[in-house]
Design an enzyme around this catalytic site. Structure first.
Site, PDB file in Angstrom:
ATOM      1  N   LYS A   1       1.296  -0.952   0.332  1.00 50.18           N
ATOM      2  CA  LYS A   1       0.293   0.305   0.158  1.00 50.18           C
ATOM      3  C   LYS A   1       0.936   1.453  -0.319  1.00 50.18           C
ATOM      4  O   LYS A   1       1.634   1.511   0.465  1.00 50.18           O
ATOM      5  CB  LYS A   1      -0.558  -0.293   1.660  1.00 50.18           C
ATOM      6  CG  LYS A   1      -1.632   0.925   1.271  1.00 50.18           C
ATOM      7  CD  LYS A   1      -3.137   1.295   2.475  1.00 50.18           C
ATOM      8  CE  LYS A   1      -4.094   2.499   2.305  1.00 50.18           C
ATOM      9  NZ  LYS A   1      -4.836   2.384   3.221  1.00 50.18           N
TER      10      LYS A   1
ATOM     11  N   LYS B   1      -2.328  -1.222  -4.023  1.00 49.43           N
ATOM     12  CA  LYS B   1      -3.328  -0.426  -3.694  1.00 49.43           C
ATOM     13  C   LYS B   1      -2.023   1.340  -4.198  1.00 49.43           C
ATOM     14  O   LYS B   1      -1.146   0.436  -3.236  1.00 49.43           O
ATOM     15  CB  LYS B   1      -3.983  -0.008  -1.754  1.00 49.43           C
ATOM     16  CG  LYS B   1      -4.478   0.981  -1.918  1.00 49.43           C
ATOM     17  CD  LYS B   1      -5.126   0.699  -0.555  1.00 49.43           C
ATOM     18  CE  LYS B   1      -5.522   1.859  -0.731  1.00 49.43           C
ATOM     19  NZ  LYS B   1      -6.544   1.867   0.835  1.00 49.43           N
TER      20      LYS B   1
HETATM   21  C1  PBG Z   1      -7.848   3.642   6.201  1.00 46.06           C
HETATM   22  C2  PBG Z   1      -7.742   3.529   4.045  1.00 46.06           C
HETATM   23  C3  PBG Z   1      -7.408   4.547   3.212  1.00 46.06           C
HETATM   24  C4  PBG Z   1      -8.006   3.929   1.492  1.00 46.06           C
HETATM   25  C5  PBG Z   1      -8.846   2.612   2.002  1.00 46.06           C
HETATM   26  N1  PBG Z   1      -8.335   2.537   3.182  1.00 46.06           N
HETATM   27  C6  PBG Z   1      -7.043   5.569   3.566  1.00 46.06           C
HETATM   28  C7  PBG Z   1      -5.570   5.982   3.570  1.00 46.06           C
HETATM   29  O1  PBG Z   1      -4.859   5.208   3.598  1.00 46.06           O
HETATM   30  O2  PBG Z   1      -5.581   7.291   3.847  1.00 46.06           O
HETATM   31  C8  PBG Z   1      -8.049   4.604   0.670  1.00 46.06           C
HETATM   32  C9  PBG Z   1      -9.079   3.689  -0.500  1.00 46.06           C
HETATM   33  C10 PBG Z   1      -8.916   4.765  -1.587  1.00 46.06           C
HETATM   34  O3  PBG Z   1      -8.801   6.355  -1.681  1.00 46.06           O
HETATM   35  O4  PBG Z   1      -9.781   4.866  -1.957  1.00 46.06           O
HETATM   36  N2  PBG Z   1      -7.073   2.713   6.020  1.00 46.06           N
END
Ligand code: PBG
Length: 416
Positions: free
Chosen positions: A284, A337
């Site tokens: 991520k 992601k």
């Molecule tokens: C938080 C989380 C995020 C997303 C999914 N879970 C945001 C972040 O990490 O700041 C982002 C999903 C998206 O942008 O569609 N743990």
């Protein structure tokens, strides 16, 4: 039964019927007969068609009397001025395998199905569904009504997997995010309701403290701004167990703390949740593509950024380090992601792990396609389908996408 027959006659003028079914000669004989084999209540005489036998057809062809068939088609005309050139001396013409829709679909290497989609849904305590400005077409759904309707629509077109993202009232947020494991909190309550209504629905959950953290971070923040790893993992384990207790099928740590998959596996097993899967956000990245999501949940970090836990977008090899950890700690699914800007990472994990790979087409990717479509700069539907297909081609088994319902409708031949 071949009482009488007619030999096909090559001199007959051409007609369509003749070659549609070459077994039927143009001059079939039809006559009426009472069949002794017909059922006793079958009073009406039956209509019989007598055909020539195969050997009679063959004999005709051997004798040089060919049945009628369409002529060789004429060579299609080319535009005036088309240069006349010798054909290229090439062995391979890959276009041969692309020359009709039938060939193209026969050789299509990747396919999309609603079964591949996981539908992320935003939920809140309210009864109304509140539109999310930065994500056209997405809503914060009332957990009791709007959510159930949206899930029903998704199931109607074959999407039977959802992942839940809660908007938590500010008054319930704290530095340690304890609301995350309240058994009567929004997520556990919603899971119980969904499972009661749709027992076979597969529910993924997000495991991270940010919706519950007064600092908007995925972990506990120390005075000097450091995100505390092991203390956060302790909280995440309690969160995962609370979600499992409510009936979650797959818990998905999106926090990027070290060692959380192993700790969570142990915590789940200790509580009797051996059957609950872990989908780890393996790679991520600290991405600006999450902007619209943070607006949706009002979960922007109160200070700083998430770069000390989420990965540097410049890094490729580091994803292998994360992958090895998650595999050895017992992850069931590895997630990458964002999605489209990180196709190389999806392929990297696909080629290096036998585990299922998930791709998350995040909020910024979704909103860009929506905006481009609204401005008529791109064809929204075609770009949507292409982006999802490309995630599959790169190696994703499942795709978390806000387009899940729209794309599944498309695959079912429905317009919006
Ligand atoms: C938080 C989380 C995020 C997303 C999914 N879970 C945001 C972040 O990490 O700041 C982002 C999903 C998206 O942008 O569609 N743990």
């Amino acid at each position: 039964m071949m009482a009488s027959s007619t030999i096909p006659n090559a001199s007959l003028t051409f007609n369509c019927q003749t070659y549609v079914d070459l077994k039927s000669p143009p001059t079939n004989i039809s006559y009426l007969s009472s069949s002794p084999l017909s059922a006793p209540n079958h009073r009406l005489p039956r209509l019989f068609t007598v055909r020539a036998s195969d050997s009679e057809f063959e004999a005709a062809v051997v004798a040089g009397k060919f049945p009628e068939a369409p002529p060789v088609p004429p060579t299609p005309a080319v535009p005036v001025g088309t240069p006349v050139v010798p054909s290229l001396p090439i062995q391979r013409r890959p276009r041969r395998n692309r020359r009709s829709a039938t060939f193209r679909s026969a050789f299509q290497e990747t396919n999309l199905s609603p079964a591949n989609f996981v539908y992320p849904l935003f939920i809140h305590e309210g009864e109304e569904d509140t539109p999310i400005g930065a994500m056209p077409g997405c809503y914060r759904l009332g957990w009791r009504h709007g959510l159930l309707q949206e899930v029903a629509k998704a199931r109607d077109v074959g999407v039977n997997s959802v992942v839940l993202f809660p908007k938590i009232p500010d008054a319930l947020k704290s530095p340690t995010g304890d609301e995350a494991y309240n058994d009567n909190g929004l997520v556990p309550r919603t899971i119980r309701l969904l499972k009661d209504k749709y027992p076979d629905l597969v529910i993924y959950t997000d495991v991270a403290l940010d919706p519950y953290s007064s600092d908007g971070h995925d972990g506990i923040v120390r005075e000097d701004g450091v995100i505390m790893n092991d203390e956060t993992v302790h909280q995440l384990c309690k969160q995962a167990v609370a979600q499992a207790r409510a009936g979650a099928d797959v818990v998905s740590p999106s926090d990027m703390m070290d060692g959380r998959v192993g700790a969570m596996r142990a915590a789940l097993d200790a509580e009797g949740f051996q059957h609950v899967s872990i989908m780890s956000y393996t790679a991520k990245y600290a991405s600006s593509y999450y902007g619209p999501f943070r607006e949706a949940l009002n979960s922007n970090p109160r200070f700083g950024d998430k770069k000390t836990y989420q990965m540097n977008p410049a890094n490729y090899r580091e994803a292998l380090t994360e992958m090895r950890e998650d595999e050895s700690e017992g992850a069931d699914i590895l997630l990458v992601k964002p999605g489209l800007p990180y196709l190389d990472i999806i392929r990297l994990l696909r080629d290096n792990s036998p585990l299922p790979i998930a791709a998350y087409q995040v909020s910024g990717e979704y909103s860009m396609i929506k905006a481009g479509g609204a401005l008529k700069m791109i064809d929204e539907e075609k770009v949507m389908m292409e982006s999802l297909l490309c995630l599959r081609r790169a190696g994703a088994d499942i795709i978390l996408t806000y387009f899940a319902l729209q794309a599944a409708k498309c695959l079912c031949g429905e317009k919006r």
